[in-house]
Design a protein around this motif. Structure first.
Motif, PDB file in Angstrom:
ATOM      1  N   ALA A 151      42.608  63.994 111.048  1.00 14.35           N
ATOM      2  CA  ALA A 151      43.294  63.792 109.773  1.00 14.35           C
ATOM      3  C   ALA A 151      42.682  62.601 109.030  1.00 14.35           C
ATOM      4  N   PRO A 152      42.639  62.664 107.708  1.00 15.63           N
ATOM      5  CA  PRO A 152      42.052  61.572 106.921  1.00 15.63           C
ATOM      6  C   PRO A 152      43.022  60.413 106.759  1.00 15.63           C
ATOM      7  N   ILE A 153      43.340  59.736 107.850  1.00 11.28           N
ATOM      8  CA  ILE A 153      44.258  58.604 107.819  1.00 11.28           C
ATOM      9  C   ILE A 153      43.469  57.311 108.009  1.00 11.28           C
ATOM     10  N   PRO A 154      44.013  56.187 107.542  1.00 11.32           N
ATOM     11  CA  PRO A 154      43.317  54.913 107.752  1.00 11.32           C
ATOM     12  C   PRO A 154      43.157  54.605 109.239  1.00 11.32           C
ATOM     13  N   HIS A 155      42.010  54.073 109.596  1.00  4.40           N
ATOM     14  CA  HIS A 155      41.744  53.611 110.957  1.00  4.40           C
ATOM     15  C   HIS A 155      41.856  54.735 111.986  1.00  4.40           C
ATOM     16  N   ALA A 156      41.485  55.941 111.584  1.00  4.33           N
ATOM     17  CA  ALA A 156      41.525  57.057 112.530  1.00  4.33           C
ATOM     18  C   ALA A 156      40.605  56.794 113.720  1.00  4.33           C
ATOM     19  N   GLU A 157      39.486  56.109 113.485  1.00  7.75           N
ATOM     20  CA  GLU A 157      38.566  55.812 114.578  1.00  7.75           C
ATOM     21  C   GLU A 157      39.213  54.903 115.618  1.00  7.75           C
ATOM     22  N   MET A 158      40.046  53.978 115.152  1.00  9.43           N
ATOM     23  CA  MET A 158      40.778  53.126 116.081  1.00  9.43           C
ATOM     24  C   MET A 158      41.731  53.964 116.926  1.00  9.43           C
TER      25      MET A 158
END
Length: 356
Positions: A151-158
């Protein structure tokens, strides 16, 4: 370049940072007994071949630094120059190993070794070369997979990195199933509050259920599509159970592979699974709030729970030999994970109202 286009590099940076933290903790565990032995911190460079060593030692020291070299090379791949990231990753990996071996001079429980340093540097080299060879293809596949699944959410990589770290939690025999967040051993707090013996299965079930719900909802938060989440979330939780089973079989005894599946753990898995099946269908904002509440409640409950007799017996066996440091790593991951997950959820809340 879009945020999605940058995410493979961001993910590599998160992974490199997380892996570095694990290496530092494992190398300097138990962080106690520091003293000046009168030996130069660089004396290990001229030391003779270690008296006690095994093939496992050599392989383990290479294997631990191989992912670090891999992640560092990918994380630095935007630097100019064809081989800049490769050479810098090798230098950083070797430098980190050198610094940690030198620091071990002041830890009586650790032994600095030039063989360890050489194997660590070799592992970083192999990982960097591997990343240099497959990096472009890895990035292309990660970008396509991330665009479809995440999903295109902030800090998805975290969030993805945290889910990877969570797989260390089931490795620890000290904790109840998925029972992350126990920080009593850091502050020398009482082991538990008084409970009747018959209440232990209920406490164990509550800890398991709350963590199943929290981890499942975090995985759901990162899924771009509901249909994909309905497949990925249960598979990820099953992977956690497989890790727990395999760890018990390899690190303790094959006959203990399913000893963690107590009546309390079984009830918690059922209750948590049923709650997750309902919660996964909720809108994003309620799911995020519910995940936060489950993380907090699970951490509170695990700090009130009495010790698990099976865990203590397993730990007595598992602490032997080289697994002492690995035990420190899993314990660190199990302690910190809920608090890091809470930070991630708070950072991601800005987009919680958007359909995921």
């Amino acid at each position: 370049m879009t945020e999605h286009g940058r995410s493979p590099i961001l993910l590599a940076r998160y992974c490199a940072l997380a892996w570095l933290g694990l290496i530092v903790y494992g190398s300097l565990h138990p962080f106690s007994g520091w003293r000046d032995t009168g030996v130069s911190p660089f004396a290990f460079l001229d030391a003779a071949w270690p008296r006690y060593w095994t093939g496992f030692d050599l392989i383990a020291n290479v294997a631990v630094y191989l992912p670090l070299g891999f992640f560092l090379t990918l994380a630095l791949s935007r630097l100019p120059g064809r081989f800049t990231a490769l050479l810098l990753a090798i230098a950083l990996g070797a430098g980190i190993s050198f610094g940690l071996e030198a620091a071990q001079t002041w830890l009586p429980s650790r032994v600095s070794s030039n063989i360890d340093f050489a194997c660590n540097a070799g592992g970083a080299f192999l990982g960097a070369v591997w990343a240099q060879a497959v990096g472009p293809r890895v990035f292309a596949r990660l970008a396509a997979l991330e665009h479809w699944l995440v999903a295109p959410i902030p800090h998805a990589e975290m969030g993805l990195t945290l889910l990877g770290l969570w797989l260390l939690v089931p490795l620890s025999p000290e904790i109840l199933l998925f029972g992350a967040g126990d920080f009593r051993h850091w502050f020398y707090l009482p082991a538990s509050v008084p409970f009747a013996a018959e209440s232990f299965p209920l406490i164990e079930a509550g800890i398991t259920a709350l963590n199943v719900l929290a981890v499942g909802l975090i995985a759901r938060l990162l899924c771009a599509r509901l249909l994909g989440a309905c497949l990925i979330v249960p598979l990820f939780l099953l992977l956690g159970l497989a890790v727990r089973t395999l760890a018990a079989a390899v690190l303790i005894d094959p006959g203990e592979a399913l000893a963690w599946l107590t009546p309390g753990a079984r009830s918690g898995l059922i209750a948590g699974g049923l709650a997750l099946a309902v919660a996964i269908l909720l809108p994003a904002a309620p799911r995020l709030i519910l995940a936060l509440l489950a993380l907090i409640a699970g951490s509170v409950l695990v700090n009130l729970a009495p010790p698990n007799p099976y865990s203590l017996a397993a730990l007595a066996t598992w602490r032997q030999g080289h697994f002492l440091n690995f035990n420190g790593l899993t314990r660190l991951a199990a302690t910190l994970w809920p608090f890091l997950a809470v930070i991630f959820l708070l950072l991601a809340r800005r987009r919680a109202g958007r359909s995921m």
